[in-house]
Write a protein that holds these residues in place. Structure first.
Motif, PDB file in Angstrom:
ATOM      1  N   TYR A 287      -3.770 104.060  96.787  1.00 14.19           N
ATOM      2  CA  TYR A 287      -4.192 103.897  98.176  1.00 14.19           C
ATOM      3  C   TYR A 287      -4.873 102.543  98.343  1.00 14.19           C
ATOM      4  N   VAL A 288      -4.371 101.751  99.274  1.00 19.41           N
ATOM      5  CA  VAL A 288      -4.952 100.447  99.570  1.00 19.41           C
ATOM      6  C   VAL A 288      -5.413 100.457 101.027  1.00 19.41           C
ATOM      7  N   GLU A 289      -6.678 100.161 101.240  1.00 20.06           N
ATOM      8  CA  GLU A 289      -7.216 100.099 102.596  1.00 20.06           C
ATOM      9  C   GLU A 289      -7.260  98.644 103.039  1.00 20.06           C
ATOM     10  N   VAL A 290      -6.650  98.354 104.195  1.00 18.11           N
ATOM     11  CA  VAL A 290      -6.635  96.991 104.708  1.00 18.11           C
ATOM     12  C   VAL A 290      -7.261  96.951 106.093  1.00 18.11           C
ATOM     13  N   ARG A 291      -7.747  95.786 106.446  1.00 24.57           N
ATOM     14  CA  ARG A 291      -8.286  95.531 107.782  1.00 24.57           C
ATOM     15  C   ARG A 291      -7.402  94.465 108.408  1.00 24.57           C
ATOM     16  N   THR A 292      -6.881  94.736 109.591  1.00 21.96           N
ATOM     17  CA  THR A 292      -6.022  93.789 110.289  1.00 21.96           C
ATOM     18  C   THR A 292      -6.889  92.718 110.940  1.00 21.96           C
ATOM     19  N   LEU A 293      -6.552  91.447 110.660  1.00 20.27           N
ATOM     20  CA  LEU A 293      -7.308  90.326 111.196  1.00 20.27           C
ATOM     21  C   LEU A 293      -6.560  89.593 112.304  1.00 20.27           C
ATOM     22  N   TYR A 294      -5.228  89.725 112.330  1.00 17.49           N
ATOM     23  CA  TYR A 294      -4.417  88.935 113.265  1.00 17.49           C
ATOM     24  C   TYR A 294      -3.040  89.570 113.381  1.00 17.49           C
ATOM     25  N   VAL A 295      -2.477  89.537 114.586  1.00 19.39           N
ATOM     26  CA  VAL A 295      -1.133  90.049 114.826  1.00 19.39           C
ATOM     27  C   VAL A 295      -0.403  89.050 115.709  1.00 19.39           C
ATOM     28  N   ALA A 296       0.862  88.746 115.377  1.00 19.46           N
ATOM     29  CA  ALA A 296       1.672  87.824 116.182  1.00 19.46           C
ATOM     30  C   ALA A 296       3.133  88.241 116.116  1.00 19.46           C
ATOM     31  N   ASP A 297       3.894  87.759 117.071  1.00 20.26           N
ATOM     32  CA  ASP A 297       5.340  88.018 117.038  1.00 20.26           C
ATOM     33  C   ASP A 297       6.115  86.747 116.702  1.00 20.26           C
ATOM     34  N   ASN A 298       5.404  85.694 116.305  1.00 20.20           N
ATOM     35  CA  ASN A 298       6.016  84.421 115.952  1.00 20.20           C
ATOM     36  C   ASN A 298       5.632  84.071 114.520  1.00 20.20           C
ATOM     37  N   GLU A 299       6.625  83.917 113.660  1.00 13.49           N
ATOM     38  CA  GLU A 299       6.358  83.679 112.235  1.00 13.49           C
ATOM     39  C   GLU A 299       5.588  82.385 111.999  1.00 13.49           C
ATOM     40  N   GLU A 300       5.947  81.322 112.694  1.00 13.05           N
ATOM     41  CA  GLU A 300       5.266  80.036 112.484  1.00 13.05           C
ATOM     42  C   GLU A 300       3.801  80.104 112.900  1.00 13.05           C
TER      43      GLU A 300
END
Length: 99
Positions: free
Chosen positions: A21-34
């Protein structure tokens, strides 16, 4: 309502590891890879967090069209139930830094 498939890029910080089990915290979300890569590089330069690692991941997601707009607009405030309404078709780590 029609569904569509799109790639969404998440920058995540590993918080803890307990066996498989790995717990992560999301810091950023985007729909553009660059844009996601640029944000990831900036976070690496400023990284002063005490974490196990910083991850840039690509998720190919199938969901309702309105889902993607909601996700990108308000990802920090969304409850975990929101994330259960998507189907992850593929997952691909793009970069990983372990400090």
């Amino acid at each position: 309502m029609s569904e569509e498939t799109r790639s969404i890029y998440f920058i995540e910080e590993t918080q803890s590891i307990e066996g498989a089990y790995v717990e992560v915290r999301t810091l950023y979300v985007a729909d553009n890879e660059e844009q996601a890569k640029e944000a990831y590089e900036n976070m690496l330069k400023q990284d002063q967090r005490k974490s196990f690692g910083l991850l840039l991941n690509e998720y190919v997601i199938k969901a309702d069209q309105s889902y993607f707009m909601q996700l990108l607009r308000a990802w920090k405030k969304l409850p975990s139930e929101f994330y259960r309404k998507m189907q992850v078709l593929t997952y691909r780590p793009l970069a990983e830094y372990q400090g």
